[in-house]
Write a protein that holds these residues in place. Structure first.
Motif, short mmCIF file in Angstrom:
data_model
loop_
_atom_site.label_atom_id
_atom_site.label_comp_id
_atom_site.label_asym_id
_atom_site.label_seq_id
_atom_site.Cartn_x
_atom_site.Cartn_y
_atom_site.Cartn_z
N SER A 194 6.85 48.72 10.94
CA SER A 194 5.99 49.31 12.03
C SER A 194 4.70 48.87 12.31
O SER A 194 3.84 49.33 13.35
CB SER A 194 5.72 50.74 11.10
OG SER A 194 4.75 50.51 10.08
N VAL A 195 4.46 47.58 11.88
CA VAL A 195 3.49 47.10 12.66
C VAL A 195 3.93 46.34 13.94
O VAL A 195 3.01 46.05 14.79
CB VAL A 195 3.11 45.45 11.93
CG1 VAL A 195 2.70 46.16 10.21
CG2 VAL A 195 4.17 44.51 11.64
N ARG A 196 4.91 46.53 14.35
CA ARG A 196 5.51 46.07 15.80
C ARG A 196 5.27 47.53 16.52
O ARG A 196 5.85 48.66 16.19
CB ARG A 196 7.08 45.75 15.82
CG ARG A 196 7.15 44.44 15.43
CD ARG A 196 8.55 43.76 15.53
NE ARG A 196 8.67 43.93 16.99
CZ ARG A 196 9.58 43.04 17.55
NH1 ARG A 196 10.30 42.00 16.87
NH2 ARG A 196 10.01 43.00 18.94
N ARG A 197 4.55 47.42 17.77
CA ARG A 197 4.38 48.59 18.55
C ARG A 197 5.62 48.93 19.46
O ARG A 197 5.68 50.16 19.68
CB ARG A 197 3.28 48.02 19.47
CG ARG A 197 1.70 47.87 18.59
CD ARG A 197 0.67 47.39 19.65
NE ARG A 197 -0.66 47.35 19.11
CZ ARG A 197 -1.82 46.93 19.70
NH1 ARG A 197 -1.64 46.99 21.11
NH2 ARG A 197 -2.86 46.80 18.79
N ASP A 198 6.60 47.98 19.27
CA ASP A 198 7.69 48.40 20.10
C ASP A 198 8.72 48.88 19.21
O ASP A 198 10.06 48.89 19.60
CB ASP A 198 8.15 47.28 20.96
CG ASP A 198 8.53 45.85 20.14
OD1 ASP A 198 8.20 45.93 19.06
OD2 ASP A 198 8.77 44.80 20.62
N ASN A 249 2.42 53.65 8.67
CA ASN A 249 2.38 54.36 9.72
C ASN A 249 3.29 55.74 9.83
O ASN A 249 3.49 56.18 10.86
CB ASN A 249 2.79 53.40 10.93
CG ASN A 249 1.62 52.62 11.29
OD1 ASN A 249 0.29 52.81 11.51
ND2 ASN A 249 1.85 51.26 11.62
N ARG A 288 2.15 59.09 11.25
CA ARG A 288 1.84 59.20 13.00
C ARG A 288 3.17 58.88 13.58
O ARG A 288 2.93 59.34 14.65
CB ARG A 288 0.95 57.91 12.76
CG ARG A 288 -0.66 58.24 12.20
CD ARG A 288 -1.56 57.35 12.89
NE ARG A 288 -1.06 55.74 12.45
CZ ARG A 288 -1.72 55.36 11.37
NH1 ARG A 288 -2.53 56.09 10.47
NH2 ARG A 288 -1.48 54.33 10.85
N GLN A 289 4.07 58.29 13.09
CA GLN A 289 5.16 57.62 14.02
C GLN A 289 6.38 58.45 13.47
O GLN A 289 7.23 58.06 14.25
CB GLN A 289 5.25 56.36 13.61
CG GLN A 289 4.09 55.51 14.08
CD GLN A 289 3.73 55.41 15.72
OE1 GLN A 289 4.77 55.78 16.49
NE2 GLN A 289 2.57 55.72 16.17
#
Length: 325
Positions: free
Chosen positions: A72-76, A101, A104-105
């Protein structure tokens, strides 16, 4: 098509695809000093992830797990999930996350096509969680997991590393955790890697500590599905969830191996605790599915019968974040 069979007759339906080496936790057993950049962070693009998933799906793989580091450190990440879910033949799209994340995600991931969620929680004691991970985030991680259940994610699991300091008290906490939650908690035997020799010597205990504890309390083993990971899970009529064990030091652990791994830099790893890998990046940068499948099949002939952890040999695996566990 179902062509992924190695020299020992093992069939591979399951691919672990690492999308980053970066992790934002500092877990005592993996990255106690935090992630250290040792090379440019040039990881697979969403299109390259899709290409490798298509190649494996055409060879009979139906389950894809996105791992890290911490994916989840990847924004894509949602884009990678969506591309993976859209590949014909893929029936399970899974993530293993530390939960940073998650709250939130998780809605976005579910909408993108996520079907399976594994959350790493090594302790349900807030201070114990902070001590192990370096972060006081247990309430937020559990809230994200509960939100996944609300959204109807079909399979939600918790992974915890089996350690001497958190064993029996932790068992009781996790059993209570699954009393009402339809969640599988799997304890993973601490594994020796290149960087954790001292910690391993201090904290490793055998998985029989858990299985004996469960058996004494009326828990019984559950049958495994064909594309399950290596966990042996236990059930109890009074509990909605399950408790399991992943025991890499147990005899015959590798006999039923059903997964392969792709690193975040595009290498095919035939064994988590092997050495080197087979580079696929050049064929992922272009659209070359036939050549890609041919290289994968040729590499599979070199898959070993098992790891050499019993000999204290972890291959070139320095820590688990390096290749996605």
């Amino acid at each position: 098509m179902d062509d992924l069979v190695d020299g020992f007759g093992r069939r591979f339906h399951y691919l672990r695809l690492s999308v980053t080496e970066v992790c934002n936790f500092r877990c005592t057993y993996c990255l106690p000093d935090g992630f250290k950049k040792t090379a440019p962070l040039t990881f697979l693009t969403p299109l390259e992830c899709e290409r490798v998933v298509r190649a494996f799906a055409d060879l009979g793989v139906s389950k894809i797990r996105l791992t890290g580091g911490e994916p989840s450190v990847r924004r894509d990440l949602a884009q990678i999930i969506a591309r993976t879910a859209a590949v014909p033949g893929v029936s399970k799209v899974c993530i293993t996350t530390n939960g940073w994340n998650l709250e939130r995600q998780i809605d976005v991931w579910r909408q993108a096509g996520l079907t399976n969620l594994n959350v790493s929680i090594d302790s349900l004691d807030r201070e114990g969680f902070r001590r192990i991970t370096g972060h006081d985030r247990l309430p937020a991680v559990v809230a994200g997991l509960d939100r996944a259940l609300e959204l109807g994610v079909p399979a939600v699991k918790v992974n915890g590393v089996l350690m001497r300091d958190t064993a029996e008290d932790g068992f009781a906490d996790f059993v209570e955790f699954v009393r009402e939650r339809p969640v599988a908690v799997r304890f993973i035997e601490l594994m020796r890697t290149g960087d954790n020799a001292e910690f391993f010597a201090d904290q490793h205990i055998p998985g029989t500590v858990l299985t004996n504890w469960l058996t004494e309390r009326g828990w019984t083993p559950r049958a495994r599905a064909f594309d399950d990971g290596p966990a042996v899970e236990y059930v109890h009529p009074d509990f909605a969830g399950r408790i399991g064990l992943i025991a890499p030091y147990a005899p015959g652990f590798c006999d039923s191996c059903n997964r392969l791994r792709i690193t975040a830099r595009g290498q095919l790893r035939l064994c988590l605790f092997g050495e080197l890998g087979v580079g696929l990046k050049d064929l992922l940068e272009v659209d070359a599915p036939e050549a890609l499948q041919a290289r994968i099949l040729a590499a599979l002939a070199g898959k070993p019968a098992g790891h050499r952890l019993h000999e204290g040999n972890a291959g070139d695996t320095r820590q688990l974040a390096q290749f996605g566990g």
